[in-house]
Design a protein around this motif. Structure first.
Motif, PDB file in Angstrom:
ATOM      1  N   LYS B 106      44.754  55.566  26.515  1.00  0.00           N
ATOM      2  CA  LYS B 106      43.577  55.115  27.264  1.00  0.00           C
ATOM      3  C   LYS B 106      42.439  56.122  27.268  1.00  0.00           C
ATOM      4  N   GLY B 131      40.459  48.411  25.849  1.00  0.00           N
ATOM      5  CA  GLY B 131      41.734  49.104  25.821  1.00  0.00           C
ATOM      6  C   GLY B 131      42.754  48.599  26.812  1.00  0.00           C
ATOM      7  N   ASN B 132      42.386  47.619  27.625  1.00  0.00           N
ATOM      8  CA  ASN B 132      43.339  47.092  28.607  1.00  0.00           C
ATOM      9  C   ASN B 132      43.683  45.644  28.306  1.00  0.00           C
TER      10      ASN B 132
END
Lengths: 572, 266
Positions: B106, B131-132
């Motif tokens: 992350k 990124g999530n």
């Protein structure tokens, strides 16, 4: 935990079901018998024997469970009990069909003649069946009459009885309860119904003689001597020992045609029955052994009066329970959906292929039962379906544990791996199940740590210039230093059902033992309350009694439900 | 500044003594000299930065749609951190590279050449945003698919996708592949089951043998948690089961899980 390259088959050492190097906390079997039994299976069996017959008998039983087939002298040595105690214990265990004796010829030493020795096999399944007697009684009570139930209970209580003994018992019970005495004809009729339903059978021979392999000209008696589940042990030694015990059980069993045969004279020598003829005795063994075990019938067991002995046929009850859809196993729902095909089955549209089971399936399954009842009739297709159904039920039992213990994401990942049946890489698991990769790794490690998954480590090494790839198989999680270049580590995961199922079974035995111990504990805590007459239980005492009763119901019903699952993994 | 003042003063003196032409020539040579003196200091720094950018850009381009993060760039190029940082900033401002958050790590940003689309290895695929994992979007899609399957009783993956497209049920366009992934995940959750069509009865509109989906029967595991025999008792899901023994510290008689379970008002 070591990881093995996929091409290598792991072969467990003889005598061990799970070597410690493969798994840290897997249960180990400590004996090579016809049935490989896990640690908690042994503990549960010992507890059952102890609660039924006492500690001395349970000690003998434990010795046989842990050490396998033994002679009397060996049992005396290992248990350090007096010889007479051991003999009495073996008599009790034999009477209750928990042990089977057999005689073999042992080569003498130099210059000595061969001698005949008696060995004893413990019958683990029959011990565990003691836990499910109430289920068997329920089946008899639902399908047959009250009188049948009474006879049946007598056989459960005493292990094996002749018809005379059954009649005597019935008289005593009637006198004590003040009930009406059933006529002999009615009793005979009830007994015959039990035998015709295959719930009662002739007892096997007490102590058959096994001729040495070369001299053994008679074919093994056709019964398919059941040695319950035999785990896959590739060792030749284990196979050889297994064969001796299987041979012994096969030799002891009555022939298929005689097993449920009630000859015309069975009831003629019962007092009160009209008969001028001499009773036809069963074949009597010619040898009388020095220990005080009963006389050996060549084909089946008889007592000292040469009367045929009868016992409960556990096999039939296992078959009944296998085909009866248990209510709590909601996944055993049988939809007679003629128009859908399950993903794992054939594609013939004319075939009834079940994707799920529901309670209405009893009709079809009982048809399977009738069709497969006769050993000569093999209905392969239905057997294969039944196998699939049982497999599905097993999957779902384990999946429900994973869901409850580890959560929904773990459940999803476990199901993916279970369906895949092969190694799958972490990223693929995380992508398919919509779990963040770092969470996926955590959960997978947790499952691996608790032995639900196997893990293998794939390391690739490459250099930027020539992209040369070297693959290293690792053992466990040790870091491997590679030369220069970058390295990427890929973790591969898999559900190994054959080992996991055995682990789950051991956990089930453990849980069943815990439930029984807790029941005993609750009874112990409230034993004073139980001694007070019901009408005197008021106020706090009444509250305590009600609470104890509720707890006992919960514990006992949970045990029965767990036993269904246990049978799914062990008996079906 | 001081130099300029001195220079101007000298100019005034020279004009008085030399004349204008000579003064202009002197001025020119002075200016040329100053610029020559200045050039060696600024040009080498600029040159090194341009070199670094060139090297870094070449490296990033060689990694195509995977790119690299700063740490990798530093180790590969062996350039000092400040140079790398400046070069990356410069390249980004020139829009030659772009930064993409890695879904695996992350706190890392991967730098990818502008002409490439970041790969799934970096972004995590269509289900990731910054990124999530976009859990809300995924669960909404699952709910939508479940309702569609419930409504149709039995339907193929393409059927679900077509339905969503037709009624414009989502604000973001979903591909057939995405719907297929959602349905597979729902099968794993036991919300729906995967079957093959026989072409008969309710399957009449679906070609024979085609994979389709229907709702799982009532009481399937995912809907009724802990319904298995082992999952229904404390021992079945106990984290301490391996340490539990009849007479040990953890035992059936002393177990707190048992106590809580039995004290529960059934």
């Amino acid at each position: 935990m070591p990881a093995f390259p996929p091409s290598q088959n792991f072969i467990p050492p003889v005598g061990l079901l799970f070597p410690s190097s493969l798994n840290r906390s897997k249960p180990e079997s400590t004996t090579i018998t016809a049935v490989m039994v896990s640690q908690h299976g042994i503990k549960l069996a010992v507890h059952l024997i102890s609660s039924y017959f006492g500690d001395v008998v349970s000690k003998v039983c434990e010795c046989l469970l842990r050490r396998g087939t033994l002679t009397l002298a060996q049992i005396v040595r290992f248990t350090e009990l007096r010889k007479q105690n051991v003999v009495n214990s073996l008599l009790v265990l034999g009477q209750h069909n928990c042990v089977q004796a057999f005689a073999i010829q042992q080569e003498g030493g130099f210059g000595e003649a061969p001698k005949i020795i008696t060995q004893y096999i413990v019958l683990f399944d029959n011990i565990i069946h003691h836990m499910r007697f109430p289920k068997f009684v329920t089946i008899v009570s639902e399908e047959l009459s009250k009188e049948c139930e009474e006879i049946f209970e007598g056989l459960l209580q005493h292990g094996r009885l002749s018809v005379n003994q059954l009649v005597d018992r019935h008289k005593q019970t009637s006198n004590q309860s003040g009930g009406l005495y059933t006529t002999l004809d009615a009793l005979q009729d009830s007994f015959n119904r039990l035998v015709n339903a295959r719930y009662v059978e002739r007892c096997p021979a007490h102590e058959p003689f096994l001729a040495p392999p070369g001299d053994d000209e008679t074919p093994a008696k056709k019964r398919g001597a059941k040695s319950a589940k035999v785990f896959d042990v590739s060792s030749q030694m284990a196979e050889a020992l297994e064969t001796i015990e299987q041979r012994a059980l096969a030799a002891a069993s009555p022939m298929a045609s005689m097993r449920f045969f009630i000859d015309a004279d069975t009831w003629t020598d019962v007092p009160g029955k009209n008969s001028g003829e001499n009773p036809t005795s069963a074949t009597v063994g010619e040898k009388r052994k020095q220990d005080s075990l009963e006389l050996n019938g060549d084909a089946w067991a008889t007592n000292k009066k040469k009367e045929v002995l009868w016992r409960v046929n556990f096999e039939e009850f296992v078959r009944r329970l296998r085909h009866k859809p248990p209510k709590h196993l909601f996944l055993i729902r049988y939809q007679r959906n003629k128009h859908s095909l399950g993903p794992d089955t054939g594609t013939q549209p004319s075939r009834n292929v079940r994707t799920r089971l529901d309670n209405g399936a009893g009709i079809v399954l009982s048809a399977i039962l009738e069709a497969t009842r006769s050993e000569e009739t093999k209905v392969k297709m239905e057997n294969s379906d039944l196998k699939n159904i049982i497999g599905m039920a097993q999957n779902q039992e384990v999946e429900s544990i994973v869901l409850k213990k580890y959560g929904r994401e773990a459940y999803r990942m476990f199901r993916l791996l279970s369906k895949a049946g092969r190694l799958v890489e972490t990223d693929q698991i995380s992508n398919t199940t919509f779990v963040e990769k770092k969470d996926a790794v955590k959960i997978l490690y947790q499952l691996w740590n608790d032995d639900y998954l196997q893990m293998e480590d794939l390391l690739t090494s490459w250099t930027p210039r020539n992209m040369r790839v070297e693959i290293f198989w690792l053992e466990g999680l040790r870091n491997v230093v590679t030369h220069g270049a970058r390295q990427s580590q890929f973790l591969l995961w898999k559900v190994n059902k054959s080992t996991l199922w055995v682990q789950v079974l051991d956990d089930m035995f453990h849980a069943a033992l815990n439930l029984k111990l807790r029941i005993a504990y609750e009874q112990e805590q409230e034993k004073e309350i139980m001694q007070i007459p019901r009408e005197k239980l008021v106020g706090d005492l009444e509250k305590r009694y009600k609470r104890f009763r509720k707890r006992r119901i919960v514990l006992e019903s949970s045990l029965m439900k767990l036993d269904d699952a246990l049978m799914l993994f062990h008996d079906f | 500044m001081l130099k300029m003042q001195i220079f101007c003063a000298l100019l005034v003196v020279f004009r008085e003594h030399l004349g204008n032409t000579l003064l202009v020539l002197l001025l020119m040579f002075t200016l040329i000299g100053m610029s020559k003196r200045k050039r060696p200091e600024t040009s080498s720094l600029a040159q090194s930065l341009v070199d670094a950018e060139r090297v870094i850009l070449k490296l990033i381009k060689s990694r195509e749609n995977v790119g690299l993060w700063k740490g990798d760039i530093k180790s590969e190029t062996r350039l000092p951190e400040n140079v790398v940082t400046k070069a990356l900033t410069s390249l980004q401002s020139k829009r030659l590279i772009k930064g993409v958050l890695s879904f695996q790590f992350k706190n890392r940003k991967h730098f990818i050449a502008a002409e490439f689309e970041p790969s799934k290895e970096v972004t995590g695929g269509s289900w990731y945003v910054d990124g999530n994992l976009d859990k809300h979007f995924i669960s909404s899609l699952k709910e939508l698919c479940f309702k569609i399957i419930q409504k149709h009783r039995v339907i193929t993956g393409e059927g679900v996708h077509d339905f969503i497209k037709r009624v414009k049920a989502t604000t973001v366009e979903c591909t057939s592949q995405q719907i297929s992934e959602i349905l597979k995940s729902m099968v794993l959750d036991n919300q729906i089951i995967e079957v093959k069509s026989t072409g008969l009865a309710e399957y009449h509109s679906i070609p024979l043998g085609k994979v389709c989906y229907r709702c799982a029967p009532v009481g399937a595991v995912a809907q009724d948690t802990g319904a298995g025999a082992m999952a229904s008792i404390p021992c079945g899901v106990c984290p301490r089961i391996r340490q539990c023994t009849p007479d040990g510290k953890i035992s059936p008689s002393s177990c707190i899980y048992f106590k809580k379970w039995l004290d529960f008002d059934f």
